[in-house]
Design an enzyme around this catalytic site. Structure first.
Site, PDB file in Angstrom:
ATOM      1  CG  ASN A   1      -1.731   1.225   1.390  1.00 63.96           C
ATOM      2  OD1 ASN A   1      -1.775   2.050   0.481  1.00 63.96           O
ATOM      3  ND2 ASN A   1      -2.379   1.370   2.536  1.00 63.96           N
ATOM      4  CD1 TRP A   2       3.548   0.913  -2.661  1.00 60.89           C
ATOM      5  CD2 TRP A   2       3.524   1.847  -4.695  1.00 60.89           C
ATOM      6  NE1 TRP A   2       4.227   0.075  -3.517  1.00 60.89           N
ATOM      7  CE2 TRP A   2       4.230   0.630  -4.773  1.00 60.89           C
ATOM      8  CE3 TRP A   2       3.368   2.610  -5.855  1.00 60.89           C
ATOM      9  CZ2 TRP A   2       4.789   0.151  -5.959  1.00 60.89           C
ATOM     10  CZ3 TRP A   2       3.920   2.151  -7.049  1.00 60.89           C
ATOM     11  CH2 TRP A   2       4.624   0.932  -7.093  1.00 60.89           C
ATOM     12  CE  LYS A   3      -0.062   3.199   4.742  1.00 65.30           C
ATOM     13  NZ  LYS A   3       0.076   3.287   6.191  1.00 65.30           N
TER      14      LYS A   3
ATOM     15  CG  HIS B   1      -5.661   2.006   5.359  1.00 65.85           C
ATOM     16  ND1 HIS B   1      -5.174   2.946   6.240  1.00 65.85           N
ATOM     17  CD2 HIS B   1      -4.670   1.109   5.171  1.00 65.85           C
ATOM     18  CE1 HIS B   1      -3.925   2.620   6.557  1.00 65.85           C
ATOM     19  NE2 HIS B   1      -3.596   1.505   5.918  1.00 65.85           N
TER      20      HIS B   1
ATOM     21  CD  GLU C   1      -2.669   5.518   6.830  1.00 65.94           C
ATOM     22  OE1 GLU C   1      -2.682   5.519   5.586  1.00 65.94           O
ATOM     23  OE2 GLU C   1      -1.770   4.973   7.499  1.00 65.94           O
TER      24      GLU C   1
ATOM     25  CD  GLU D   1      -3.226  -2.257   7.423  1.00 59.75           C
ATOM     26  OE1 GLU D   1      -2.152  -2.526   6.886  1.00 59.75           O
ATOM     27  OE2 GLU D   1      -3.868  -1.215   7.193  1.00 59.75           O
TER      28      GLU D   1
ATOM     29  N   GLY E   1       2.967   2.538  10.701  1.00 63.77           N
ATOM     30  CA  GLY E   1       3.913   3.628  10.487  1.00 63.77           C
ATOM     31  C   GLY E   1       4.661   4.055  11.738  1.00 63.77           C
TER      32      GLY E   1
ATOM     33  CB  SER F   1       5.729  -1.619  11.830  1.00 62.23           C
ATOM     34  OG  SER F   1       5.338  -0.269  12.041  1.00 62.23           O
TER      35      SER F   1
ATOM     36  N   GLY G   1       3.019  -1.084   4.260  1.00 58.99           N
ATOM     37  CA  GLY G   1       3.080   0.346   3.976  1.00 58.99           C
ATOM     38  C   GLY G   1       4.499   0.764   3.655  1.00 58.99           C
ATOM     39  N   GLY G   2       5.172   1.364   4.640  1.00 55.16           N
ATOM     40  CA  GLY G   2       6.506   1.942   4.443  1.00 55.16           C
ATOM     41  C   GLY G   2       7.487   1.038   3.705  1.00 55.16           C
TER      42      GLY G   2
END
Ligand code: 13P
Length: 252
Positions: free
Chosen positions: A9-11, A96, A98, A166, A172, A212, A233-234
């Site tokens: 997930n590149w957000k 998600h 966010e 999640e 993150g 993470s 993510g990251g």
């Protein structure tokens, strides 16, 4: 045996050219997509078509990060499921944390999006997870169960749904749920699915862990009996790290 699934997930990261570059690097480093693990990447909307051009024919899935729950109309700034389908998406991430936290995606809204995405033939990654406050209050299971139940309200067949657990406090932050903490919640999600549907549906549904995930902790997480891959993510913004995580899933 459930097939593992790892999705990046590149957000809100990577321009179109950067996304094309990153997806090419992933293909180069990954080589063939293995039969033991599905792989997907979820760039931001503007990069979907460009990335689709790069990954088409490789077996890597294109995923969107969100969708709207109406077919079309006066919804400035929103994107419909038909648009995603035509852009080459086979998955869409819905609910998600966010989106829930910053954009008002409540359980009923998430449920409308899930149903609309399924109606367009898209596979859905339904995200659930508790906040730190909820975990400290000891209501993790209650919160997650409610998100699963309300997110799947009126969904007759769970075959095209992947659930992503999640924990919000692990996203993150560099803090990962321990493999046992994650396994406990995954098992409770599977039990919830058994109650809503039946045992075969629960045994078949894939539940990803997100929060993470890194090359250094992926193998231990994916070795848990109810963890069927990851939503990354990251670490998915770096081809080498993302591919190392996919390789860990292939091995497990
Ligand atoms: P991080 O891997 O950066 O913690 O993000 C997880 C996530 O939100 C994936 O959807």
């Amino acid at each position: 045996m459930r097939k593992k699934i790892v999705v990046g997930n590149w957000k809100m990261n990577k321009t179109i050219s950067e996304a094309v570059e990153l997806s090419s690097a992933i293909i180069d480093q990954l080589g063939e997509v293995s039969a033991s693990c599905e792989v997907g990447i979820a760039p931001a909307f503007p990069a979907l078509s460009g990335v689709h051009g790069v990954i088409s024919g490789t077996g890597i899935h294109l995923a969107a990060q969100n969708c709207h729950y109406e077919d079309d109309g006066a919804f400035t700034g929103e994107v419909s499921v038909r648009m995603l389908d035509e852009a080459g998406c086979s998955y869409v991430i819905v609910g998600h944390s966010e989106r829930r936290q910053y954009f008002g995606d409540t359980n009923p809204v998430v449920n409308l999006k899930v149903k609309k995405a399924l109606s367009a033939g898209l596979n859905v990654i339904l995200c659930v997870g508790e906040t730190l406050d909820e975990r400290e209050k000891g209501i993790t299971t209650e919160v997650v169960t409610c998100q699963v139940k309300e997110g799947l309200e009126g969904v007759a067949d769970i075959g095209d749904i992947v659930i992503a657990y999640e924990p919000v406090w692990a996203i993150g932050t560099g803090k990962t749920a321990s493999s046992l903490q994650a396994q406990e919640v995954h098992a409770s999600i599977r039990a919830t699915v058994a109650g809503l549907y039946n045992e075969p549906a629960a045994a078949g549904v894939r539940i990803q862990y997100g929060g993470s995930v890194k090359p250094s902790n992926a193998e231990e997480l994916f070795a848990m009996p109810d963890i069927d891959g990851g939503l990354i993510g990251g670490a998915s913004l770096n081809a080498e790290d993302f591919v190392a995580i996919v390789k860990a899933a292939e091995k497990s």
